[in-house]
Design an enzyme around this catalytic site. Structure first.
Site, short mmCIF file in Angstrom:
data_model
loop_
_atom_site.label_atom_id
_atom_site.label_comp_id
_atom_site.label_asym_id
_atom_site.label_seq_id
_atom_site.Cartn_x
_atom_site.Cartn_y
_atom_site.Cartn_z
CB CYS A 124 13.54 -30.23 40.37
SG CYS A 124 14.38 -29.85 39.05
CB SER B 50 4.51 -28.30 43.00
OG SER B 50 2.82 -28.26 42.34
CD GLU C 170 1.85 -17.26 40.16
OE1 GLU C 170 2.28 -17.67 39.76
OE2 GLU C 170 1.08 -18.00 41.49
CG PHE D 73 9.52 -21.09 43.02
CD1 PHE D 73 10.23 -20.74 43.51
CD2 PHE D 73 8.29 -21.45 43.55
CE1 PHE D 73 11.25 -20.87 44.67
CE2 PHE D 73 9.32 -22.31 44.44
CZ PHE D 73 10.98 -21.98 45.07
CD GLU E 122 9.58 -31.15 45.38
OE1 GLU E 122 8.36 -30.90 44.60
OE2 GLU E 122 10.76 -31.20 45.08
#
Ligand code: NAD
Length: 498
Positions: free
Chosen positions: A281, A226, A176, A149, A381
């Protein structure tokens, strides 16, 4: 509210999955768009279209494919404002950040405009008497991309332009949570001249992904997301004989040495930790301050700046940080903040008030001091606007900390000392390294990828690594009848034999 559609074989299609996705504006918490998800059957339809298109697309010359990339680049620039708006409304990042993201994607398209050069092969004459040898890099077939996303435009553009320019056809499975921008850029490449079926863009969840992982026509999968999901994608995809690259989670450290420029370091930390609400990221989520004086001074200069961050909706004037993506993500981040406090770290800026004050999925910037390596706010994370400061005595301790972390996406050092910087770049165990650069994201002509739990499958994305991932190597050794010697030969021959 708009009802979105998938783009399969050049046509807009309504999905047939039982799941309908609500897409939110995270700044208001309200649903702005909807889409009926792609079912396994829809994926099969997309794969069939891509399989058919591959037969002709692979024969299109690289320079003709490059021409489409040139046209595409122009269209992306022309539609930049619309794309940024589509991106920001569903993601929540500022308009300036969305524009920057699309521009980073355009750089990949520009790289692909030179695909003829990138596919140029090696030729060696006379590897043996009358024998020549050369390499070909040929397309693999139908490839697929599964995207996260947090970069709705850029991450898809890390994948399909390179794959397509190399002569493959592609199934793009968008997140999505943020599909609009990815669907629009897929339309634009068709306007640029891409034949139908070469790129098929769908929106779905595990149902669609599981078909991608097992469908025998799909030869290669690029995943960005992820680590737990990346591990699943890698294991399942490999089990079904696909080439898989999975770019995964991160915990990026910035080491600040005592000789670093404090003002520059502070500004760099603020942008890299809190830009895009920490949902990058390559965000800096850990600062390793070397020496007590450095740590004390950094904390003193960071506190007022974190408190002063202008938080708001993507289109508010002067806004620096938007909301996080969803109420679920907001809850996870708040849980981490609580666990950091419970585990004994000092929460010197507490941004949790913003959650109560604002509608939408907001969290204000949070700053933890005295974080220890065993705490969950350090090991995991968090993917939100939460920065951890870890104090160490010297550079060697700082390097050890970075190298012992399970993630190895990026890391950077702020210093004026060339020896330290050189030692760091040589010994740090991460894939992307910065020296006085807050977020060392490689540009499109280089390749992007981490180490350890940040990259599964070993193959970095875009640049020449991307070209290698989306092509298979063939080496041809040839001799013409006039060069063939008489008689049968039973032993291996080397170039030195004759
Ligand atoms: P995610 O792993 O939840 O989702 C990524 C993709 O996988 C989405 O398309 C999603 O629909 C799909 N997916 C989710 N759960 C699945 C399941 N159980 N089975 C099959 N498919 C599934 O990631 P996200 O929350 O969308 O993105 C954030 C993550 O992405 C962070 O961990 C971030 O570090 C990472 N990321 C990494 C890079 C990189 O280059 N290393 C770049 C951007 C984002």
């Amino acid at each position: 509210m708009t009802t979105l559609k998938h783009l399969i074989n050049g046509k807009k299609i309504t999905g047939t999955s039982a799941t309908k996705f609500n897409i939110y504006n995270p700044s208001t918490g309200k649903v702005v768009n909807q889409i009926q998800g792609a079912s396994a059957m829809d994926v099969c339809q997309a794969v069939d279209a891509a399989g058919l298109a591959f037969e002709s697309w692979r024969k299109v010359t690289p320079s003709k494919r490059a021409q489409i990339m040139f046209n595409y680049r122009d269209l992306l620039y022309k539609n930049l404002d619309e794309l940024a708006q589509l991106n920001s409304i569903e993601h929540g990042k500022t308009l300036a950040d969305s524009k920057g993201e699309v521009l980073r994607g355009i750089e990949v398209v520009e790289f692909c405009s030179a695909i003829s050069t990138h596919l140029k092969s090696d030729f060696t004459a006379d590897v043996s008497t009358n024998i020549d040898s050369y390499n070909l890099r040929q397309p693999i077939g139908v490839c697929a991309g599964i995207t996260p996303f947090n970069f709705p435009a850029m991450v898809p553009m890390w994948m399909y332009p390179v794959a397509i320019a190399c002569g493959n056809t592609f199934i793009l499975k968008l997140s999505e949570k943020v599909p609009s921008c990815g669907l629009r850029i897929s339309e634009l490449i068709h306007e640029a001249g891409l034949p139908k079926g070469v790129l098929n863009t769908i929106v779905g969840d595990k149902e669609a992904v599981d078909e991608i992982l097992t469908n025998p026509q799909i030869k290669a999968i690029s995943f960005v997301g992820s680590t737990p999901v990346g591990e699943y994608i890698y294991q399942q995809g490999s089990k079904h004989n696909k080439r898989v690259q999975a770019l995964c989670g991160a915990k990026n450290h910035m080491i600040v040495m005592p000789d670093a420029d404090l003002e520059q370091s502070t500004s760099a930390i603020i942008g890299a930790a809190y830009g895009s609400a920490g949902e990058r990221c390559m965000a800096i989520s850990v600062v390793v301050a070397v020496g007590k004086k450095t740590a004390d001074q950094l904390i003193e200069s960071l506190i007022p700046q974190v408190k002063a961050l202008k938080i708001g909706a993507y289109d508010e004037l002067g806004v620096e940080m938007g909301p996080v993506i969803s109420s679920q993500s907001q809850k996870n981040i708040l849980d981490y903040i609580k666990s950091g406090v419970d585990e004994g770290a000092s929460l010197v800026v507490d941004g949790r008030q913003a959650t109560k004050q604002k509608k939408g999925f907001f969290i204000g910037g949070c700053l933890f001091d005295h974080v220890k390596s065993g705490m969950s706010i350090y090991t995991d994370e968090i993917f939100g606007p939460v920065l951890c400061v870890v104090r160490v005595n010297n550079y060697i301790e700082a390097l050890k900390l970075v190298n012992e972390h399970k993630y190895g996406n990026g890391s950077t050092i702020f210093t004026r000392d060339g020896d330290t910087a050189r030692h760091f770049t040589n010994h740090v165990q991460v894939g992307m390294v910065g020296v006085n650069i807050p977020i060392p994201v490689p540009v499109a002509i280089h390749s992007f990828g981490g180490w350890k739990k940040s990259l599964i499958g070993g193959s970095a994305i875009h640049g020449m690594e991307g070209v290698r991932f989306y092509t298979q190597l063939k080496t041809v050794t040839s001799r013409w009848p006039s060069g063939i010697r008489k008689g049968t030969q039973f032993h291996f021959e080397s170039g030195k034999d004759v």
